[in-house]
Write a protein that holds these residues in place. Structure first.
Motif: not given
Length: 186
Positions: A90-96, A110-115, A117-121
């Motif tokens: 959560q921290r990685k995604v929300l910080t991004t 999907g774009e936020l997943d790529r941004l 860098g987690l590749n979680v879908g």
């Protein structure tokens, strides 16, 4: 040796979406609720697991930022964030999201997943957005589905998301849209 105890301060502000509740620790904003009721206050305190203190100065910057945001005077929140209520993912995604998706822009799940860098879908990113403890300030409303708005768990749901995106100019305003009045139930 003096023991330092971390604490939580609560503050509230009237907005076009109603009265918002903000919780801040010594490290930054940790919580935002779309309602300020005794129940939401109790849940915020329980979730943070910290004693509550009266320190209005701690929430002042976030509340002023929210006032400016809803008045159209500020396009960014530059408040410290306390990520304690989030997991590592959560921290990685929300910080991004907080750092890379500015006012007036949207990004797909999907774009936020790529941004990030987690590749979680995209579905996992949607779950992170739904559990965001600091909506509006950490702008999960700016994350949309590839084929439309997607969902929104804040406030009264997707109409709040649409209203926030309209405020930011990401979605065209309808003839009856009023920045001083939040979304109305369909």
């Amino acid at each position: 040796m003096e023991t330092v105890t971390e604490t939580l301060t609560l503050g509230a502000i009237e907005t076009s979406l109603g009265r918002l509740l903000v919780g801040a620790t010594e490290n930054g904003v940790a919580h935002l609720s779309f309602k300020d009721t005794p129940g939401t206050r109790a849940r915020a305190v329980k979730r943070a697991g910290l004693p509550v203190v009266d320190d209005p100065g701690r929430t002042a910057e976030a509340l002023a930022g929210l006032a400016d945001y809803f008045a159209g005077k500020s396009l960014t929140f530059e408040v410290p964030i306390d990520w304690r209520l989030t997991s590592d993912v959560q921290r990685k995604v929300l910080t991004t999201l907080y750092e890379q998706v500015p006012y007036g822009k949207v990004v797909t799940y999907g774009e936020l997943d790529r941004l990030s860098g987690l590749n979680v879908g995209a579905q996992a990113i949607g779950q992170v957005m739904g559990s965001n403890p600091i909506p509006v300030i950490v702008p999960c409303h700016r994350v949309v589905a590839a084929n439309g708005l997607g969902g929104y768990s804040g406030g009264s749901g997707v109409e709040v998301k649409r209203w926030l995106l309209t405020l930011e100019g990401s979605v065209p305003a309808t003839l009856d849209w009023d920045p001083d009045q939040g979304p109305t139930a369909p």
